[in-house]
Design a protein around this motif. Sequence first.
Motif, PDB file in Angstrom:
ATOM      1  N   THR A 122       0.835  -1.207   0.000  1.00  0.00           N
ATOM      2  CA  THR A 122       0.000   0.000   0.000  1.00  0.00           C
ATOM      3  C   THR A 122       0.866   1.252   0.000  1.00  0.00           C
ATOM      4  N   THR A 123       1.923   1.255   0.762  1.00  0.00           N
ATOM      5  CA  THR A 123       2.814   2.417   0.823  1.00  0.00           C
ATOM      6  C   THR A 123       3.434   2.696  -0.540  1.00  0.00           C
ATOM      7  N   LEU A 124       3.849   1.648  -1.230  1.00  0.00           N
ATOM      8  CA  LEU A 124       4.419   1.816  -2.562  1.00  0.00           C
ATOM      9  C   LEU A 124       3.358   2.298  -3.545  1.00  0.00           C
ATOM     10  N   ILE A 125       2.166   1.762  -3.465  1.00  0.00           N
ATOM     11  CA  ILE A 125       1.081   2.204  -4.359  1.00  0.00           C
ATOM     12  C   ILE A 125       0.751   3.666  -4.104  1.00  0.00           C
ATOM     13  N   LYS A 126       0.763   4.101  -2.855  1.00  0.00           N
ATOM     14  CA  LYS A 126       0.543   5.521  -2.546  1.00  0.00           C
ATOM     15  C   LYS A 126       1.614   6.382  -3.209  1.00  0.00           C
ATOM     16  N   ALA A 127       2.860   5.932  -3.160  1.00  0.00           N
ATOM     17  CA  ALA A 127       3.957   6.684  -3.778  1.00  0.00           C
ATOM     18  C   ALA A 127       3.802   6.733  -5.295  1.00  0.00           C
ATOM     19  N   ILE A 128       3.363   5.636  -5.894  1.00  0.00           N
ATOM     20  CA  ILE A 128       3.119   5.605  -7.339  1.00  0.00           C
ATOM     21  C   ILE A 128       1.990   6.581  -7.696  1.00  0.00           C
ATOM     22  N   ALA A 129       0.917   6.548  -6.921  1.00  0.00           N
ATOM     23  CA  ALA A 129      -0.207   7.461  -7.161  1.00  0.00           C
ATOM     24  C   ALA A 129       0.252   8.915  -7.049  1.00  0.00           C
ATOM     25  N   LYS A 130       1.060   9.198  -6.067  1.00  0.00           N
ATOM     26  CA  LYS A 130       1.597  10.558  -5.884  1.00  0.00           C
ATOM     27  C   LYS A 130       2.401  10.983  -7.103  1.00  0.00           C
ATOM     28  N   GLN A 131       3.231  10.076  -7.626  1.00  0.00           N
ATOM     29  CA  GLN A 131       4.039  10.388  -8.806  1.00  0.00           C
ATOM     30  C   GLN A 131       3.165  10.622 -10.043  1.00  0.00           C
ATOM     31  N   LEU A 132       1.996  10.028 -10.074  1.00  0.00           N
ATOM     32  CA  LEU A 132       1.065  10.211 -11.188  1.00  0.00           C
ATOM     33  C   LEU A 132       0.198  11.457 -11.015  1.00  0.00           C
ATOM     34  N   GLY A 133       0.408  12.171  -9.909  1.00  0.00           N
ATOM     35  CA  GLY A 133      -0.316  13.415  -9.682  1.00  0.00           C
ATOM     36  C   GLY A 133      -1.663  13.254  -9.032  1.00  0.00           C
ATOM     37  N   VAL A 134      -1.887  12.139  -8.357  1.00  0.00           N
ATOM     38  CA  VAL A 134      -3.143  11.960  -7.628  1.00  0.00           C
ATOM     39  C   VAL A 134      -3.137  12.906  -6.441  1.00  0.00           C
ATOM     40  N   LYS A 135      -4.150  13.753  -6.365  1.00  0.00           N
ATOM     41  CA  LYS A 135      -4.233  14.750  -5.290  1.00  0.00           C
ATOM     42  C   LYS A 135      -5.022  14.234  -4.091  1.00  0.00           C
ATOM     43  N   ASP A 136      -5.989  13.348  -4.362  1.00  0.00           N
ATOM     44  CA  ASP A 136      -6.815  12.810  -3.277  1.00  0.00           C
ATOM     45  C   ASP A 136      -5.952  11.984  -2.337  1.00  0.00           C
ATOM     46  N   MET A 137      -6.354  11.915  -1.107  1.00  0.00           N
ATOM     47  CA  MET A 137      -5.652  11.081  -0.135  1.00  0.00           C
ATOM     48  C   MET A 137      -5.848   9.618  -0.508  1.00  0.00           C
ATOM     49  N   THR A 138      -4.760   8.915  -0.708  1.00  0.00           N
ATOM     50  CA  THR A 138      -4.863   7.499  -1.030  1.00  0.00           C
ATOM     51  C   THR A 138      -4.819   6.695   0.255  1.00  0.00           C
ATOM     52  N   SER A 139      -5.633   5.675   0.303  1.00  0.00           N
ATOM     53  CA  SER A 139      -5.649   4.792   1.465  1.00  0.00           C
ATOM     54  C   SER A 139      -5.893   3.377   0.965  1.00  0.00           C
ATOM     55  N   SER A 140      -5.690   2.425   1.843  1.00  0.00           N
ATOM     56  CA  SER A 140      -5.902   1.043   1.456  1.00  0.00           C
ATOM     57  C   SER A 140      -7.392   0.766   1.312  1.00  0.00           C
ATOM     58  N   PRO A 141      -7.788   0.173   0.199  1.00  0.00           N
ATOM     59  CA  PRO A 141      -9.193  -0.172   0.004  1.00  0.00           C
ATOM     60  C   PRO A 141      -9.548  -1.531   0.602  1.00  0.00           C
ATOM     61  N   THR A 142      -9.015  -1.830   1.776  1.00  0.00           N
ATOM     62  CA  THR A 142      -9.218  -3.142   2.390  1.00  0.00           C
ATOM     63  C   THR A 142     -10.700  -3.470   2.545  1.00  0.00           C
ATOM     64  N   PHE A 143     -11.503  -2.499   2.954  1.00  0.00           N
ATOM     65  CA  PHE A 143     -12.916  -2.782   3.196  1.00  0.00           C
ATOM     66  C   PHE A 143     -13.775  -2.542   1.969  1.00  0.00           C
ATOM     67  N   SER A 144     -13.393  -1.594   1.124  1.00  0.00           N
ATOM     68  CA  SER A 144     -14.177  -1.318  -0.079  1.00  0.00           C
ATOM     69  C   SER A 144     -13.701  -2.147  -1.268  1.00  0.00           C
ATOM     70  N   LEU A 145     -12.542  -2.774  -1.155  1.00  0.00           N
ATOM     71  CA  LEU A 145     -11.890  -3.583  -2.186  1.00  0.00           C
ATOM     72  C   LEU A 145     -11.264  -2.766  -3.306  1.00  0.00           C
ATOM     73  N   VAL A 146     -11.867  -1.620  -3.659  1.00  0.00           N
ATOM     74  CA  VAL A 146     -11.295  -0.793  -4.725  1.00  0.00           C
ATOM     75  C   VAL A 146     -11.483   0.684  -4.404  1.00  0.00           C
ATOM     76  N   ASN A 147     -10.434   1.468  -4.641  1.00  0.00           N
ATOM     77  CA  ASN A 147     -10.508   2.924  -4.583  1.00  0.00           C
ATOM     78  C   ASN A 147     -10.200   3.451  -5.978  1.00  0.00           C
ATOM     79  N   GLU A 148     -10.891   4.494  -6.366  1.00  0.00           N
ATOM     80  CA  GLU A 148     -10.685   5.119  -7.668  1.00  0.00           C
ATOM     81  C   GLU A 148     -10.093   6.504  -7.461  1.00  0.00           C
ATOM     82  N   TYR A 149      -9.042   6.811  -8.224  1.00  0.00           N
ATOM     83  CA  TYR A 149      -8.391   8.103  -8.135  1.00  0.00           C
ATOM     84  C   TYR A 149      -8.220   8.680  -9.531  1.00  0.00           C
ATOM     85  N   GLU A 150      -8.159   9.998  -9.601  1.00  0.00           N
ATOM     86  CA  GLU A 150      -7.898  10.676 -10.864  1.00  0.00           C
ATOM     87  C   GLU A 150      -6.490  11.253 -10.825  1.00  0.00           C
ATOM     88  N   THR A 151      -5.713  11.007 -11.882  1.00  0.00           N
ATOM     89  CA  THR A 151      -4.360  11.533 -11.969  1.00  0.00           C
ATOM     90  C   THR A 151      -4.412  12.981 -12.477  1.00  0.00           C
TER      91      THR A 151
END
Length: 135
Positions: free
Chosen positions: A37-66
Motif C-alpha cells: 500500500t505504501t508503494l502504491i501511494k507513492a506511485i499514485a503521488k508520482q502520477l499526480g493523484v491529489k486525493d488522499m490514497t488509502s488502502s481499500p481493504t474494506f471497499s476492495l477498490v478505490n478510484e483516483y484521478e491523476t
Amino acid sequence: MELTFSLEEIDNAAKQILAHDMKKTVLFHAGMGVGKTTLIKAIAKQLGVKDMTSSPTFSLVNEYETENGDILYHFDLYRLNTEEEAYDMGLDEYFYSGNLCLIEWPEKTPNLIPLDHTTITIKQLPDGKRHLVVK
C-alpha cells in the motif's frame, strides 16, 4: 528490473517503476506489512493523484484521478473469500477497463487477472530496506 530502497527513498523508487515499461494491470506480491500500500501511494503521488490514497481493504477498490485526468484503480483483494465473489462484484470489468489497475493480493483472483500484466514482488530485507523485482 530490480531495485532496493529505503522508505525514505520510496518516491524515487516509484519514479523508477513508472519509467519501466508497465502494463495497465500491475500485480503486487508481498507478505502482510511489507509495504504494498505504501508503494502504491507513492506511485499514485508520482502520477499526480491529489486525493488522499488509502488502502481499500474494506471497499476492495478505490478510484483516483491523476493530474492528466486518467483513472487509477487501487485494489486490495485480501478480504475476498472466493473468485466468484470478485466476479459478482464486477472486478473483471475494472481489470479490462483500459485504466491503470494496481492490485494487492492478486492471488485471490488468479482466473480474473488479465494475461497481459506486470508483476511487482516486494521483499523486506533484514536492514529494513525493500527489494523489489518488476517483471
